[in-house]
Design an enzyme around this catalytic site. Sequence first.
Site, PDB file in Angstrom:
ATOM      1  N   TRP A 106      24.852  -2.819  12.459  1.00  0.00           N
ATOM      2  CA  TRP A 106      25.405  -2.714  13.805  1.00  0.00           C
ATOM      3  C   TRP A 106      25.196  -1.310  14.367  1.00  0.00           C
ATOM      4  O   TRP A 106      24.941  -1.137  15.563  1.00  0.00           O
ATOM      5  CB  TRP A 106      26.881  -3.104  13.792  1.00  0.00           C
ATOM      6  CG  TRP A 106      27.097  -4.421  13.132  1.00  0.00           C
ATOM      7  CD1 TRP A 106      27.805  -4.677  11.997  1.00  0.00           C
ATOM      8  CD2 TRP A 106      26.545  -5.690  13.532  1.00  0.00           C
ATOM      9  NE1 TRP A 106      27.735  -6.004  11.660  1.00  0.00           N
ATOM     10  CE2 TRP A 106      26.975  -6.654  12.585  1.00  0.00           C
ATOM     11  CE3 TRP A 106      25.728  -6.099  14.584  1.00  0.00           C
ATOM     12  CZ2 TRP A 106      26.606  -7.993  12.675  1.00  0.00           C
ATOM     13  CZ3 TRP A 106      25.363  -7.437  14.673  1.00  0.00           C
ATOM     14  CH2 TRP A 106      25.810  -8.367  13.730  1.00  0.00           C
ATOM     15  N   ASP A 176      32.977   1.414  17.407  1.00  0.00           N
ATOM     16  CA  ASP A 176      32.920  -0.042  17.385  1.00  0.00           C
ATOM     17  C   ASP A 176      33.888  -0.500  16.294  1.00  0.00           C
ATOM     18  O   ASP A 176      33.619  -0.356  15.108  1.00  0.00           O
ATOM     19  CB  ASP A 176      31.493  -0.497  17.072  1.00  0.00           C
ATOM     20  CG  ASP A 176      31.366  -2.006  16.918  1.00  0.00           C
ATOM     21  OD1 ASP A 176      32.380  -2.722  17.056  1.00  0.00           O
ATOM     22  OD2 ASP A 176      30.244  -2.473  16.654  1.00  0.00           O
ATOM     23  N   LYS A 200      37.422 -11.428  15.189  1.00  0.00           N
ATOM     24  CA  LYS A 200      37.767 -11.098  13.806  1.00  0.00           C
ATOM     25  C   LYS A 200      39.285 -11.065  13.622  1.00  0.00           C
ATOM     26  O   LYS A 200      39.835 -11.813  12.822  1.00  0.00           O
ATOM     27  CB  LYS A 200      37.193  -9.737  13.424  1.00  0.00           C
ATOM     28  CG  LYS A 200      35.776  -9.469  13.886  1.00  0.00           C
ATOM     29  CD  LYS A 200      34.730 -10.176  13.078  1.00  0.00           C
ATOM     30  CE  LYS A 200      33.341  -9.701  13.455  1.00  0.00           C
ATOM     31  NZ  LYS A 200      32.264 -10.335  12.707  1.00  0.00           N
TER      32      LYS A 200
END
Length: 365
Positions: A106, A176, A200
């Site tokens: 990511w 993030d 999540k």
Amino acid sequence: MDLSKKRTFNFNAGPSALPLEVLEKAQKELINFHGTGMSIMEMSHRSAKFEDIHNGAITQMRKLFSIPDEYEVLFLQGGASLQFSMIPMNFLTIDQQAGYIMTGSWSEKAYKEAELFGKPYEVASSKENKYSNIPALVDFQFNSDDAYVHLTSNNTIYGTQWSVFPDTGNVPLIADMSSDIMSKPVDISKFGMIYAGAQKNLGPSGVTVVIVRKDLLEKANTEIPTILKYSTHADSNSLYNTPPTFGIYMLGEVLNWVEEKGGLEAIAKNNEVKAKVIYDAIDNSNGFYTGHATPESRSLMNITFRLSDEALEKQFLSEAKEAGFVGLDGHRSVGGCRASTYNAVPLEACRALSDFMIHFQTKHS
């Protein structure tokens, strides 16, 4: 009917487990929300009823996450992946540098998007170690005139997580936090911006939370499309266009659930207990199971491990699936096994997985 008896042990990495209490409440309110005669999914996002839901979710997030007044809380769309582009669009110019701390896939994707708008550079990286650790803070070197420094707080694929965040001084730190937001208390004041996909720990997929310091919005680039400006969404209370109304409703209910469980301190303690149960099964296996992350960088959200024999690993995953465990396959890019133990995954599921792992090792040792 007791729905809990029919539910699997859900270790999916995302979309992931949601609190059963929240799902049951949503089920009851799905067709006729609070006597309105319609579902939230049918309701105008401009209505007073939805405005209460929307503002209530923002208020609850501010309360639980201790978000200072000088920060905006935005509900956007496009996932964290869109934020990879929106961040440099808003905060990075073609002649500016921005530091990126590389800890996994990511981070790499965020870096690649930033290359389109300015001059990103690597502050530090653990790639040479197959992203098995978080780089040591002493290795960090960034420039005082950087537009920002970016990091990924938890790495779902490799199973690593930051325990202490770097001090970037006057340079805004952007994180993030898609896979560990609201899993523990965080000092928001250390960050210029935090962003996270909801799927999540916060709710279903479709909502992206952005927590951004107001002074950064005042300095942001204005020569970009209107809908890609953070200021557009801040000025309209995230209602510039039609928001994911049901997702925001669910997010608010998940936040209420967090409060009912004792807030982030209690959630954090429970997450530590859950992760330890599984890590103990790995550490006490005498090498039958091997964790990917180094002990000091281990994630409490995504526990990654392998078996020494590939055929045995496939058998483990197959038998686990038959036993009612879902989502234990590692990310397609790295393989192996992964147990995602987000907030809504109950301790009982982690204990059941630990017992299964110990039993499987006994059979095959």
